[in-house]
Design an enzyme around this catalytic site. Structure first.
Site, mmCIF file in Angstrom:
data_model
loop_
_atom_site.group_PDB
_atom_site.id
_atom_site.type_symbol
_atom_site.label_atom_id
_atom_site.label_comp_id
_atom_site.label_asym_id
_atom_site.label_seq_id
_atom_site.Cartn_x
_atom_site.Cartn_y
_atom_site.Cartn_z
ATOM 1 N N GLY A 54 5.629 7.278 -11.703
ATOM 2 C CA GLY A 54 6.320 6.375 -12.630
ATOM 3 C C GLY A 54 7.779 6.750 -12.708
ATOM 4 N N CYS A 80 2.719 12.505 -8.386
ATOM 5 C CA CYS A 80 4.125 12.524 -8.760
ATOM 6 C C CYS A 80 4.282 12.672 -10.281
ATOM 7 C CB CYS A 80 4.814 11.277 -8.200
ATOM 8 S SG CYS A 80 6.597 11.420 -8.172
ATOM 9 N N TYR A 81 4.699 11.616 -10.987
ATOM 10 C CA TYR A 81 4.840 11.733 -12.449
ATOM 11 C C TYR A 81 3.499 12.130 -13.076
ATOM 12 C CZ TYR A 81 5.827 10.585 -17.280
ATOM 13 O OH TYR A 81 5.978 10.654 -18.632
ATOM 14 N N HIS A 166 3.636 11.216 -2.362
ATOM 15 C CA HIS A 166 2.855 9.975 -2.482
ATOM 16 C C HIS A 166 1.910 9.815 -1.283
ATOM 17 C CE1 HIS A 166 4.787 8.138 -5.999
ATOM 18 N NE2 HIS A 166 5.833 8.852 -5.607
ATOM 19 N N GLU A 168 -0.348 7.657 -0.936
ATOM 20 C CA GLU A 168 -0.721 6.248 -0.755
ATOM 21 C C GLU A 168 0.266 5.490 0.121
ATOM 22 O OE1 GLU A 168 0.598 7.699 -3.307
ATOM 23 O OE2 GLU A 168 1.683 6.390 -4.688
ATOM 24 N N ASP A 223 -6.785 -19.022 0.180
ATOM 25 C CA ASP A 223 -7.330 -18.550 -1.101
ATOM 26 C C ASP A 223 -8.213 -19.613 -1.758
ATOM 27 O OD1 ASP A 223 -5.632 -16.535 -0.434
ATOM 28 O OD2 ASP A 223 -4.090 -17.060 -1.894
ATOM 29 N N LYS A 371 -5.209 -10.057 0.138
ATOM 30 C CA LYS A 371 -5.270 -11.176 1.087
ATOM 31 C C LYS A 371 -6.187 -10.895 2.293
ATOM 32 C CE LYS A 371 -3.030 -15.165 1.993
ATOM 33 N NZ LYS A 371 -2.721 -16.164 0.951
#
Ligand code: XMP
Length: 515
Positions: A54, A80-81, A166, A168, A223, A371
């Site tokens: 964050g 992280c944060y 990070h 991710e 969609d 998606k």
């Protein structure tokens, strides 16, 4: 969503990537706000908790996060944060960095630490200035950055892991190995996410509305097509799809809707409102005004049609089916959005406002999917590959591709040039390697020569981009021979066009659509 891993969003730009990576590792997760996390923990328990990164600093944030750490059996990953919050809570020391670590850094595993797949030294993505300078007493250091800073810590007896980098983010080469280490070795979770499970969960949700009449504002895009096919499988003829023809479509869209009417068992009714839209847009040049008019006209047309239909068929719709995807849901819960700090770049045309106006309940069976997962579900449901992999097309259609005031002649020029681009992409087998491709009519005239005479005609721009989700985009690199062919065909075949230009702007700073 059933019992899952909760990802508490402290506002990092990367939070949704955590869910993505977990799904690739076969684990269900959902993103929630800090307040939701605190509230939910009073009554339920997740399989694990992730505290995201964050933008804030523990020196300013005085919130009490102790409820996140109460249960000694709950697996926790702080990123992280999130790691700094955790470090501080357990009695460690967080310090302001002099320089911070931003971008690529080297990660070193401490001797004796074995994370399957992770080499002793690897590249990771960092984005922080504060850091944990003194470890809390029950934790040991497992990773360090090449600057000698704490990059990873693990609790001695509880299933808790903290990471300063990070995992991710794509740039962290072995990020997935580190996340897998948390899920499997630290938290000991079993896999529960697969495309089959995803289909079953979504089917269960739509089956629950069986017996009610469901309405779908059908666009033919992937969609709404997947949402409608799924729903029809569960409730059959109680699903009614209405497609509004706003006159701002390309030839391929008309063809596509016709095919879907003929080749699927969906009940699709086309409402021809093209004259109404053109009339409403007359004299309007401003992009935002055009978008608002198109959105409002759509709602008016749709509502009128549905009320007439209800009256003449003696039925009442209870639900509005929408193909909302997870990125839209995340966007609407993100702390930035809640704080109201984000600026409107474009008002998107969708059916927002309709459910309240028409007293309909929302049915959004794809709201936890990305998606590519929707595409996988489409294939699983037996839909044709070319339907499922169509390029995105915006609700206001050609309305935002004829720049400035809309005219019938302008619409024709975009329709004809777009059809040429589309055919050539298919013929050159380039359609699937670009995320979106279209033509735009510019509101300028330039001099050219046609035959032996002087021409003073308009310009078409080609826009071809690659993107993950439309949030950022890069220009698609296509062969010059292809561009030459498209340009030559447009100048020869589209009356009133003497010049074709290639838009080589990424997003940001340019947006994908020109208006
Ligand atoms: P921009 O132009 O904002 O576009 O960079 C990002 C993606 O969104 C599509 N787009 C829309 N889609 N309604 C939609 O459903 C809209 O009003 C709208 N405006 C833009 C655009 O085509 C691109 O894929």
């Amino acid at each position: 969503m059933k019992s899952s891993v909760w990802i508490v969003d402290f506002g990092s730009q990367y939070t949704q990537l955590i869910t993505r990576k977990f799904r690739e590792l076969g684990v269900t997760s959902e993103i929630i706000t800090v307040e939701e996390g605190v509230e939910r923990l009073r009554t339920t328990k997740p399989r694990a908790l992730v505290l995201s990164g964050g933008p804030q600093s523990v020196f300013e944030d005085k919130t009490d996060y102790s409820s996140f750490f109460d249960d000694p059996a709950l697996p926790i990953l702080g990123i992280c944060y999130g790691m700094q919050v955790m470090g501080q809570f357990f009695g460690g020391k967080v310090e302001k960095g002099v320089q911070g670590e931003y971008g690529l850094a080297k990660l070193r595993c401490l001797p004796g630490i074995q994370v399957p797949g992770l080499p002793a030294e690897s590249d990771v993505w960092m984005s922080h200035s504060d850091h944990v300078s003194k470890l809390p007493s029950d934790f040991s250091l497992i990773f360090q950055s090449d600057n000698g800073l704490t990059a990873g810590i693990r609790h001695a007896s509880r299933p808790i892991l903290g990471l300063q980098f990070h995992p991710e983010v794509h740039h962290t080469v072995h990020g997935k190995d580190v996340l897998s280490y948390f899920l499997n070795q630290v938290a000991g979770l079993r896999q529960d996410w697969s495309s089959k499970a995803m289909l079953e969960t979504s089917l269960e949700e739509v089956t629950a509305v069986k017996g009610s009449k469901v309405l779908c504002a059908f666009s033919g895009g992937v969609d709404s097509l997947v949402a409608a096919t799924l729903t029809q499988r569960a409730i059959g003829a109680d699903l009614y799809c209405f497609f509004v023809d706003n006159g701002l479509l390309r030839p391929q869209d008309y063809h596509h809707i016709k095919l879907l009417q003929e080749e699927t068992s969906l009940n699709i009714e086309v409402i021809d409102a093209s004259e109404l839209f053109l009339h409403a847009l007359e004299g309007h040049k401003d992009p935002e005004a055009k978008r608002k008019i198109i959105g409002k006209t759509f709602i008016d047309v749709f509502e009128k049609k549905v009320h007439e239909f209800e009256r003449s068929h003696g039925i009442k719709f209870a639900y509005l089916l929408q193909g909302t995807l997870y990125p839209d849901v995340i966007e609407s819960i993100s702390p930035h959005k809640k704080g109201g700090k984000s600026v409107t770049i474009k008002s998107h045309h969708n059916v927002g406002g309709l459910p309240e106006r028409m007293h309909l309940k929302l049915l959004e069976p794809l709201r936890f999917l990305f998606k590519d997962e929707v595409r996988a579900m489409g294939l699983e449901l037996g839909l044709k590959r070319e339907w499922v992999f169509r390029h995105p097309f915006p609700g206001p259609g050609i309305g935002v591709r004829v720049l400035g005031e809309l005219t019938r002649d302008g619409i024709r020029k975009v329709q004809e040039s777009d059809q040429i681009l589309f055919q050539e992409l298919k013929d050159h087998k380039l359609y699937d390697s670009t995320w979106q491709a279209f033509t735009v009519l510019l509101p300028v005239k330039t001099v050219g020569v046609k035959g032996d005479g002087r021409a003073y005609e308009e310009v078409i721009a080609l826009r071809l981009v690659n993107s993950q989700d439309g949030m950022t985009a890069s220009v698609t690199e296509v062969p010059w021979s292809f561009l030459n062919r498209v340009s030559s065909r447009i100048c020869n075949e589209v009356k009133g066009i003497t010049r074709v230009v290639y838009d080589c702007t990424s997003k940001p700073p340019g947006t994908i659509e020109w208006e």
